[in-house]
Scaffold this active site. Structure first.
Site, PDB file in Angstrom:
ATOM      1  N   ASP A   9     -11.296 -21.458 -17.533  1.00  0.00           N
ATOM      2  CA  ASP A   9     -10.524 -20.383 -17.167  1.00  0.00           C
ATOM      3  C   ASP A   9      -9.170 -20.346 -18.452  1.00  0.00           C
ATOM      4  O   ASP A   9      -9.654 -20.923 -19.151  1.00  0.00           O
ATOM      5  CB  ASP A   9     -10.058 -21.489 -16.223  1.00  0.00           C
ATOM      6  CG  ASP A   9      -8.643 -20.201 -15.093  1.00  0.00           C
ATOM      7  OD1 ASP A   9      -9.088 -19.127 -15.199  1.00  0.00           O
ATOM      8  OD2 ASP A   9      -7.377 -20.585 -15.109  1.00  0.00           O
ATOM      9  N   ASP A  11      -6.362 -17.812 -18.110  1.00  0.00           N
ATOM     10  CA  ASP A  11      -4.134 -18.169 -17.949  1.00  0.00           C
ATOM     11  C   ASP A  11      -4.224 -20.049 -17.268  1.00  0.00           C
ATOM     12  O   ASP A  11      -5.002 -20.097 -16.480  1.00  0.00           O
ATOM     13  CB  ASP A  11      -4.348 -17.032 -17.434  1.00  0.00           C
ATOM     14  CG  ASP A  11      -2.865 -17.319 -16.447  1.00  0.00           C
ATOM     15  OD1 ASP A  11      -2.223 -18.159 -16.689  1.00  0.00           O
ATOM     16  OD2 ASP A  11      -2.635 -16.776 -15.180  1.00  0.00           O
TER      17      ASP A  11
HETATM   18  P1  B16 Z   1      -5.052  -9.058 -15.199  1.00  0.00           P
HETATM   19  P2  B16 Z   1      -7.520 -16.569 -14.681  1.00  0.00           P
HETATM   20  C1  B16 Z   1      -5.770 -15.059 -13.652  1.00  0.00           C
HETATM   21  O1  B16 Z   1      -6.017 -15.082 -14.913  1.00  0.00           O
HETATM   22  C2  B16 Z   1      -4.184 -14.846 -13.483  1.00  0.00           C
HETATM   23  O2  B16 Z   1      -4.522 -16.611 -13.193  1.00  0.00           O
HETATM   24  C3  B16 Z   1      -3.560 -14.256 -12.158  1.00  0.00           C
HETATM   25  O3  B16 Z   1      -2.651 -14.753 -11.954  1.00  0.00           O
HETATM   26  C4  B16 Z   1      -3.779 -12.786 -12.675  1.00  0.00           C
HETATM   27  O4  B16 Z   1      -3.624 -11.702 -11.191  1.00  0.00           O
HETATM   28  C5  B16 Z   1      -5.717 -12.536 -12.566  1.00  0.00           C
HETATM   29  O5  B16 Z   1      -5.812 -13.696 -13.823  1.00  0.00           O
HETATM   30  C6  B16 Z   1      -5.912 -11.230 -13.203  1.00  0.00           C
HETATM   31  O6  B16 Z   1      -5.421 -10.512 -14.270  1.00  0.00           O
HETATM   32  O7  B16 Z   1      -3.614  -7.886 -14.229  1.00  0.00           O
HETATM   33  O8  B16 Z   1      -5.114  -9.418 -16.198  1.00  0.00           O
HETATM   34  O9  B16 Z   1      -6.257  -8.851 -15.129  1.00  0.00           O
HETATM   35  O10 B16 Z   1      -6.569 -17.741 -14.483  1.00  0.00           O
HETATM   36  O11 B16 Z   1      -8.440 -16.028 -13.877  1.00  0.00           O
HETATM   37  O12 B16 Z   1      -7.731 -15.833 -16.760  1.00  0.00           O
HETATM   38 MG    MG Z   2      -6.115 -19.950 -13.778  1.00  0.00          MG
END
Ligand code: B16
Ligand code: MG
Length: 213
Positions: A9, A11
């Site tokens: 993953d 974030d």
């Molecule tokens: P975006 P991950 C996720 O990243 C985040 O944890 C989540 O908070 C966010 O809403 C989602 O990506 C979408 O992100 O707005 O940049 O498309 O943890 O799956 O890497």
């Molecule tokens: Mg994450």
């Protein structure tokens, strides 16, 4: 090697953009007069942008059209990207960098499985552009975590079956996605206390012992 590949993953695992998500969503919530705090923010981990907006709007009584929702999500994303542009290779920790390179030296394939549509920008900012063997992200999937699509897509690009891959996640939704896809999982951060993953990591480099076992 116990696993042929590790699917990370982004974030909350490779880097920490969660606080930037919080600041950007908080600005939108304040504008709408909707309560929003770190506890609600925790529910957004691993969840897609539009589903995150729906969670934030749960506490709102005003009716909002789908066009307005799209505009809100776009405004939030523009604000969020302003934070991302300020990131640099300093936002990749020495521990994460060293662990990734050790795994690569051991011929382990490395992939990203992220819900984020900003994955290419984040990887470029932290100096990992072109580093991973496969990238599966919010741009390549129709269903977000806890659906296993993002991880199955990563394994498919690598040409491996789920049983050959370990998923590393910080979100409950991500661990559930790994389980649904038939992957072993390693939880770090918030997900490590849920008791649902195959392994719980105290430190990122604990991964080396697990993959080598
Ligand atoms: P975006 P991950 C996720 O990243 C985040 O944890 C989540 O908070 C966010 O809403 C989602 O990506 C979408 O992100 O707005 O940049 O498309 O943890 O799956 O890497
Ligand atoms: Mg994450």
């Amino acid at each position: 090697m116990k696993y042929k590949a590790v699917i990370f993953d982004l974030d909350g695992v490779i880097c920490f953009t969660d606080h930037y998500h919080y600041l950007a969503w908080k600005q939108l919530a304040d504008k709408l007069g909707v309560p929003f705090d770190e506890t609600i923010n925790d529910r957004l981990r691993g969840v897609s942008r539009m589903e995150s907006l729906d969670i934030i709007l749960e506490k709102s009584s005003i009716s909002i059209s789908s066009e307005q929702k799209l505009e809100m999500a776009e405004n939030k994303n523009n604000l969020y990207r302003e934070f991302l542009y300020k990131m640099s290779s300093k936002d990749l920790t020495e521990e994460v960098s060293r662990t990734l390179h050790s795994l690569r030296d051991k011929k382990c394939l490395l992939a990203i499985g992220s819900s984020s549509k900003n994955t290419p920008l984040i990887l470029e900012r932290i100096g990992l552009d072109g580093f991973f063997d496969a990238i599966s992200d919010g741009n390549s999937i129709a269903r977000s975590k806890p659906d296993p699509e993002v991880f199955l897509n990563a394994a498919g690009i690598l040409g491996l079956s789920p049983s050959d891959c370990l998923v590393v996640e910080d979100a409950g939704a991500g661990i559930e996605a790994a389980i649904a896809g038939g992957f072993d999982s390693a939880a770090i951060g918030a997900a490590a206390s849920l008791g649902r993953a195959t392994y719980n990591l105290n430190r990122f480099d604990d991964l080396l012992k697990i993959v080598e076992a």
